[in-house]
Scaffold this active site. Structure first.
Site, PDB file in Angstrom:
ATOM      1  CG  ASP A 294      -0.254  -0.029   2.544  1.00 21.21           C
ATOM      2  OD1 ASP A 294       0.766  -0.743   2.655  1.00 21.21           O
ATOM      3  OD2 ASP A 294      -0.710   0.654   3.481  1.00 21.21           O
TER       4      ASP A 294
ATOM      5  CD  GLU B 139       4.214   0.996   7.000  1.00 20.91           C
ATOM      6  OE1 GLU B 139       4.966   1.382   7.915  1.00 20.91           O
ATOM      7  OE2 GLU B 139       3.858   1.738   6.062  1.00 20.91           O
TER       8      GLU B 139
END
Length: 379
Positions: A72, A137
């Site tokens: 991400d 994250e």
């Protein structure tokens, strides 16, 4: 072959082209899984709510070397300020531009290519190689690495060494590795008062006035002196909100958010005790809640740090500097299992900014560093 067409560059471009704004993965892990499956990895997707995770492993024996990272990325910000579209990877003057180039799709590409090269040269390597990859994250980090670790712990599957691909470098590739991180603790405080008219203060109770001496003392408190590995603990007030927006209304409450980045000289429990003792000393009416974002951890001298130092010197010709500065990473969820954790990745000068970029030559050097580390630990 020019650097622009190295396998690591091509894979990085493929990953960057996928707009995986947290918690989206947009097929990044599928692409990685295909490459890993082709060289003998067992692929185990772990989907928790809106988060895509992958645990991939080659080998059934210890020690277990794990590459850890995230697919991400943060939002792009104002696209008009980008020189090139953020999800159309473009090479300009030797730099690869795109959201996630440095944080951390370049590292993911380097991990995959390094592993492919290593397995080709050493098909019967010692121990196991693993990948722990998440799409959570940059977000609330609730359903990502922490959930994967919980799953592994429940079945007693242990990681010996973890190398996180966060952009650790400062001025040039490999000049800094992170061999630890400070702990992070957030306090959400509400100071209670009584709302009223500013012309009738005797009929109200102003929480801002009541809290001001407390906040002044809190901001000046000395928490510890740090140590040879960590700077002194710091506390920063991040948000303050009180009032209705009107100039003639005394607010009924004051909300304060503050964060500690703390060393191994104190614990979260000690910090909480000191803050709440100060609140009581100022005789404030309050509610407070605490968020534990991560414990401090440190990886000292040993096989992982030795191998990483050696690899960086072999590839770049200079010595690295282990440091514990900066923010938190998913390493904080891996370290409590007993694993030794380091972070090594590209230069971090443009992370989370518009026009995020990474030097193309650095990606190839990073892949070489990762490959040498594998050779040092599993050959």
């Amino acid at each position: 072959m020019t650097a622009e067409h190295f396998p690591v560059t091509e894979l990085a471009k493929d990953l960057i082209s996928r707009p995986s704004v947290t918690p989206l993965d947009e097929g990044c892990q599928t692409l990685m899984a295909e490459r890993l499956s082709a060289i003998g990895f067992n692929i185990e997707p772990m989907i928790f709510e809106d988060t895509t995770n992958m645990w991939a492993r080659r080998g059934n024996q210890g020690p277990v070397f794990c590459f850890a990272g995230h697919t991400d990325v943060v939002p792009t910000g104002d696209i008009s300020r980008w020189h090139t579209p953020p999800f159309e990877p473009t090479i300009i003057d030797g730099y690869l531009y795109g959201r996630g180039a440095a944080d951390m799709k370049g590292s993911l590409a380097a991990m995959i290519v390094a592993t492919e090269r290593f397995v080709t040269k050493h098909p019967d390597h010692q121990g196991s190689i693993a990948f722990l990859i998440t799409s959570d994250e940059e977000g609330p980090f609730i359903n990502g690495t922490t959930r994967v670790i919980d799953t592994l712990e429940a079945r007693k599957e242990k990681i010996t060494w973890a190398l996180v691909g966060e952009p650790s470098s400062t001025l040039k590739l490999g000049d800094v590795v992170k061999n630890g991180r400070r702990g992070s603790l957030t306090g959400n405080l509400t100071i209670k008062g009584i709302q009223g008219h500013v012309a009738y203060p005797h009929l109200a109770d102003n929480p801002i006035h009541k809290a001001a001496p407390f906040l002044a003392e809190l901001s000046q408190m000395h928490w510890d002196n740090g140590n040879e590995f960590f700077p002194p603990t710091s506390m920063q007030i991040a948000n303050i909100h009180g009032g209705t927006g009107a100039s003639n209304v005394i607010p009924g409450a004051l909300e304060v958010m503050f964060n500690f980045r703390y060393s191994t000289e104190v614990t979260a429990e000690i910090l909480i005790e000191r803050v709440e003792a100060l609140l009581k000393a100022h005789e404030l009416d309050y509610d407070i809640s605490w968020i534990f974002n991560g414990l401090p951890f440190l990886t000292g001298d040993g096989p992982l740090l030795d191998a990483t130092r050696y690899a960086i010197h072999q590839v770049t010709g200079y010595d690295t500097s282990p440091q514990t500065t900066g923010g938190t990473s998913d390493g904080r969820f891996i370290a409590p299992t007993g694993a030794k954790v380091l972070e090594l990745g590209p230069v971090n000068a443009t992370i989370h900014k518009v026009n995020e970029c990474v030097k193309v030559d650095d990606l190839e050097q990073l892949a070489l560093c990762y490959e040498v580390i594998l050779e040092q630990l599993l050959c």
